[in-house]
Each structure stands twice: as C-alpha cells, then as structure tokens.
Design a protein around this motif. Sequence first.
Motif, PDB file in Angstrom:
ATOM      1  N   ASP A 128       0.859  -1.188   0.000  1.00 59.23           N
ATOM      2  CA  ASP A 128       0.000   0.000   0.000  1.00 59.23           C
ATOM      3  C   ASP A 128       0.888   1.229   0.000  1.00 59.23           C
ATOM      4  O   ASP A 128       1.851   1.296   0.776  1.00 59.23           O
ATOM      5  CB  ASP A 128      -0.897   0.009   1.245  1.00 59.23           C
ATOM      6  N   ALA A 129       0.567   2.184  -0.868  1.00 60.13           N
ATOM      7  CA  ALA A 129       1.371   3.400  -0.931  1.00 60.13           C
ATOM      8  C   ALA A 129       0.524   4.541  -1.479  1.00 60.13           C
ATOM      9  O   ALA A 129      -0.449   4.334  -2.202  1.00 60.13           O
ATOM     10  CB  ALA A 129       2.603   3.197  -1.805  1.00 60.13           C
ATOM     11  N   ALA A 130       0.939   5.745  -1.119  1.00 60.83           N
ATOM     12  CA  ALA A 130       0.306   6.964  -1.632  1.00 60.83           C
ATOM     13  C   ALA A 130       1.225   7.586  -2.676  1.00 60.83           C
ATOM     14  O   ALA A 130       2.432   7.339  -2.687  1.00 60.83           O
ATOM     15  CB  ALA A 130       0.061   7.950  -0.490  1.00 60.83           C
ATOM     16  N   HIS A 131       0.635   8.374  -3.549  1.00 58.96           N
ATOM     17  CA  HIS A 131       1.421   9.151  -4.506  1.00 58.96           C
ATOM     18  C   HIS A 131       0.552  10.223  -5.118  1.00 58.96           C
ATOM     19  O   HIS A 131      -0.668  10.238  -4.957  1.00 58.96           O
ATOM     20  CB  HIS A 131       2.061   8.260  -5.580  1.00 58.96           C
ATOM     21  N   TYR A 132       1.204  11.122  -5.798  1.00 56.40           N
ATOM     22  CA  TYR A 132       0.534  12.102  -6.641  1.00 56.40           C
ATOM     23  C   TYR A 132       1.420  12.308  -7.849  1.00 56.40           C
ATOM     24  O   TYR A 132       2.625  12.049  -7.817  1.00 56.40           O
ATOM     25  CB  TYR A 132       0.265  13.419  -5.890  1.00 56.40           C
ATOM     26  N   LEU A 133       0.820  12.726  -8.951  1.00 60.96           N
ATOM     27  CA  LEU A 133       1.557  12.883 -10.205  1.00 60.96           C
ATOM     28  C   LEU A 133       1.589  14.366 -10.581  1.00 60.96           C
ATOM     29  O   LEU A 133       0.672  14.868 -11.236  1.00 60.96           O
ATOM     30  CB  LEU A 133       0.905  12.052 -11.311  1.00 60.96           C
ATOM     31  N   PRO A 134       2.649  15.087 -10.177  1.00 60.56           N
ATOM     32  CA  PRO A 134       2.688  16.529 -10.389  1.00 60.56           C
ATOM     33  C   PRO A 134       2.760  16.940 -11.861  1.00 60.56           C
ATOM     34  O   PRO A 134       2.378  18.053 -12.202  1.00 60.56           O
ATOM     35  CB  PRO A 134       3.940  16.978  -9.632  1.00 60.56           C
ATOM     36  N   TYR A 188      -1.074  -1.713  -4.445  1.00 56.74           N
ATOM     37  CA  TYR A 188      -0.374  -2.169  -5.636  1.00 56.74           C
ATOM     38  C   TYR A 188      -0.164  -3.673  -5.572  1.00 56.74           C
ATOM     39  O   TYR A 188       0.049  -4.252  -4.507  1.00 56.74           O
ATOM     40  CB  TYR A 188       1.014  -1.521  -5.727  1.00 56.74           C
ATOM     41  N   LYS A 189      -0.174  -4.294  -6.742  1.00 60.77           N
ATOM     42  CA  LYS A 189       0.244  -5.684  -6.868  1.00 60.77           C
ATOM     43  C   LYS A 189       1.544  -5.665  -7.661  1.00 60.77           C
ATOM     44  O   LYS A 189       1.647  -5.001  -8.691  1.00 60.77           O
ATOM     45  CB  LYS A 189      -0.791  -6.545  -7.585  1.00 60.77           C
ATOM     46  N   GLU A 240      12.818  -7.466   1.009  1.00 63.52           N
ATOM     47  CA  GLU A 240      13.824  -6.579   1.601  1.00 63.52           C
ATOM     48  C   GLU A 240      14.199  -5.415   0.688  1.00 63.52           C
ATOM     49  O   GLU A 240      14.368  -4.288   1.152  1.00 63.52           O
ATOM     50  CB  GLU A 240      15.086  -7.371   1.951  1.00 63.52           C
ATOM     51  N   LEU A 241      14.351  -5.678  -0.604  1.00 60.70           N
ATOM     52  CA  LEU A 241      14.863  -4.660  -1.519  1.00 60.70           C
ATOM     53  C   LEU A 241      13.796  -3.760  -2.121  1.00 60.70           C
ATOM     54  O   LEU A 241      14.111  -2.656  -2.571  1.00 60.70           O
ATOM     55  CB  LEU A 241      15.675  -5.317  -2.641  1.00 60.70           C
ATOM     56  N   VAL A 242      12.544  -4.224  -2.114  1.00 61.68           N
ATOM     57  CA  VAL A 242      11.494  -3.449  -2.775  1.00 61.68           C
ATOM     58  C   VAL A 242      10.292  -3.213  -1.864  1.00 61.68           C
ATOM     59  O   VAL A 242       9.976  -2.073  -1.532  1.00 61.68           O
ATOM     60  CB  VAL A 242      11.050  -4.132  -4.094  1.00 61.68           C
ATOM     61  N   VAL A 243       9.609  -4.271  -1.477  1.00 63.57           N
ATOM     62  CA  VAL A 243       8.329  -4.126  -0.782  1.00 63.57           C
ATOM     63  C   VAL A 243       8.481  -3.347   0.521  1.00 63.57           C
ATOM     64  O   VAL A 243       7.713  -2.414   0.794  1.00 63.57           O
ATOM     65  CB  VAL A 243       7.655  -5.494  -0.555  1.00 63.57           C
ATOM     66  N   ASP A 244       9.486  -3.689   1.322  1.00 61.65           N
ATOM     67  CA  ASP A 244       9.677  -2.987   2.591  1.00 61.65           C
ATOM     68  C   ASP A 244       9.993  -1.507   2.398  1.00 61.65           C
ATOM     69  O   ASP A 244       9.710  -0.691   3.275  1.00 61.65           O
ATOM     70  CB  ASP A 244      10.787  -3.642   3.418  1.00 61.65           C
ATOM     71  N   LYS A 245      10.570  -1.145   1.253  1.00 54.50           N
ATOM     72  CA  LYS A 245      10.901   0.256   0.977  1.00 54.50           C
ATOM     73  C   LYS A 245       9.707   1.045   0.437  1.00 54.50           C
ATOM     74  O   LYS A 245       9.694   2.269   0.512  1.00 54.50           O
ATOM     75  CB  LYS A 245      12.059   0.338  -0.008  1.00 54.50           C
ATOM     76  N   LEU A 246       8.713   0.357  -0.142  1.00 55.63           N
ATOM     77  CA  LEU A 246       7.571   1.038  -0.754  1.00 55.63           C
ATOM     78  C   LEU A 246       6.310   1.003   0.098  1.00 55.63           C
ATOM     79  O   LEU A 246       5.479   1.913   0.005  1.00 55.63           O
ATOM     80  CB  LEU A 246       7.266   0.417  -2.123  1.00 55.63           C
ATOM     81  N   ASP A 247       6.150  -0.027   0.900  1.00 54.56           N
ATOM     82  CA  ASP A 247       4.907  -0.217   1.642  1.00 54.56           C
ATOM     83  C   ASP A 247       4.677   0.907   2.653  1.00 54.56           C
ATOM     84  O   ASP A 247       5.572   1.252   3.424  1.00 54.56           O
ATOM     85  CB  ASP A 247       4.934  -1.571   2.357  1.00 54.56           C
ATOM     86  N   HIS A 248       3.482   1.452   2.619  1.00 53.30           N
ATOM     87  CA  HIS A 248       3.052   2.526   3.520  1.00 53.30           C
ATOM     88  C   HIS A 248       3.965   3.750   3.456  1.00 53.30           C
ATOM     89  O   HIS A 248       4.363   4.299   4.479  1.00 53.30           O
ATOM     90  CB  HIS A 248       2.888   2.006   4.952  1.00 53.30           C
ATOM     91  N   THR A 295      -7.257  -3.568 -12.817  1.00 54.49           N
ATOM     92  CA  THR A 295      -7.366  -3.607 -14.272  1.00 54.49           C
ATOM     93  C   THR A 295      -6.307  -2.786 -14.999  1.00 54.49           C
ATOM     94  O   THR A 295      -6.318  -2.735 -16.226  1.00 54.49           O
ATOM     95  CB  THR A 295      -8.755  -3.098 -14.717  1.00 54.49           C
ATOM     96  N   SER A 296      -5.374  -2.165 -14.278  1.00 58.64           N
ATOM     97  CA  SER A 296      -4.391  -1.284 -14.922  1.00 58.64           C
ATOM     98  C   SER A 296      -2.992  -1.548 -14.377  1.00 58.64           C
ATOM     99  O   SER A 296      -2.744  -1.370 -13.178  1.00 58.64           O
ATOM    100  CB  SER A 296      -4.748   0.184 -14.682  1.00 58.64           C
ATOM    101  N   GLY A 297      -2.102  -1.955 -15.278  1.00 56.95           N
ATOM    102  CA  GLY A 297      -0.743  -2.249 -14.851  1.00 56.95           C
ATOM    103  C   GLY A 297       0.267  -2.066 -15.965  1.00 56.95           C
ATOM    104  O   GLY A 297      -0.079  -1.783 -17.113  1.00 56.95           O
ATOM    105  N   ILE A 298       1.526  -2.248 -15.596  1.00 61.04           N
ATOM    106  CA  ILE A 298       2.662  -2.088 -16.504  1.00 61.04           C
ATOM    107  C   ILE A 298       3.520  -3.341 -16.433  1.00 61.04           C
ATOM    108  O   ILE A 298       3.745  -3.880 -15.343  1.00 61.04           O
ATOM    109  CB  ILE A 298       3.518  -0.866 -16.078  1.00 61.04           C
ATOM    110  N   VAL A 299       4.027  -3.770 -17.570  1.00 63.60           N
ATOM    111  CA  VAL A 299       5.007  -4.846 -17.637  1.00 63.60           C
ATOM    112  C   VAL A 299       6.312  -4.221 -18.113  1.00 63.60           C
ATOM    113  O   VAL A 299       6.338  -3.501 -19.112  1.00 63.60           O
ATOM    114  CB  VAL A 299       4.567  -5.957 -18.624  1.00 63.60           C
TER     115      VAL A 299
END
Length: 120
Positions: free
Chosen positions: A10-16, A30-31, A58-66, A110-114
Amino acid sequence: MICIKEFEFDAAHYLPHYRGKCEHLHGHTYKLVVKVEGTPDQEGMVLDFVQFKRTVKELVVDKLDHTCLNDLLPQPSAEHISVWVWQQLEKPLTGPNYHLAEVEVWETKTSGIVYRGETC
C-alpha cells in the motif's frame, strides 16, 4: 522456465506532471509480480521461493509499503515504479542458472505495466 512471485503493498502518490485527478495525493494497493527465468539447478529449482520472497521483500516491498512514493520518485507513475523495481532487483536476482525476466506493477485490478528491462 519462469519462476513467479506476487506481492502487495500500500502506498500513496501524486503525479505533479499530470493533469487530472491523479495529480492529487491518493493511494493504491499495488500488486507487484516478479518473474525470474532460468533452468532448474541440482535441487530441481530455478530459484528457491524462500530466497526469492526474501530478496523482493527486503529490496522493494519494505521500501515502498506505507510510504509516499513521491519521496522516492519525482513522478511515481506505474511506469517509473516498474523501472525502479527492475533496477533494485536485476543484479540480486541474477544467478548461475537464472535472471530477472520481467516485473509487473499493477496500480489497480485492471491497470498495470510490464517492464522487461528495456531502455527508457
């Protein structure tokens, strides 16, 4: 063969640099799907799922979550997040019999990136 692990954060963001409702602070669950391609080793595994999970967590999820993703990326679109994830995992998920094949970042169901390591 392709070895796959799925994660959520789970994360917050805004697109300036975007004009629309996503320019304002909001959040997503996010998945993240990470795929490693290779051949089975002497134990019969492309990559041990325990090691795979630990590395991504360790390298990704813990750095992005919340977090607020804007603290990490100036324009945290799913595209930019996928490139960042790739950069964190490409070397750690490369071994004698496997390599990082692709990452998927799903912002909604329904919306993602590969991303497959292409140059941007």
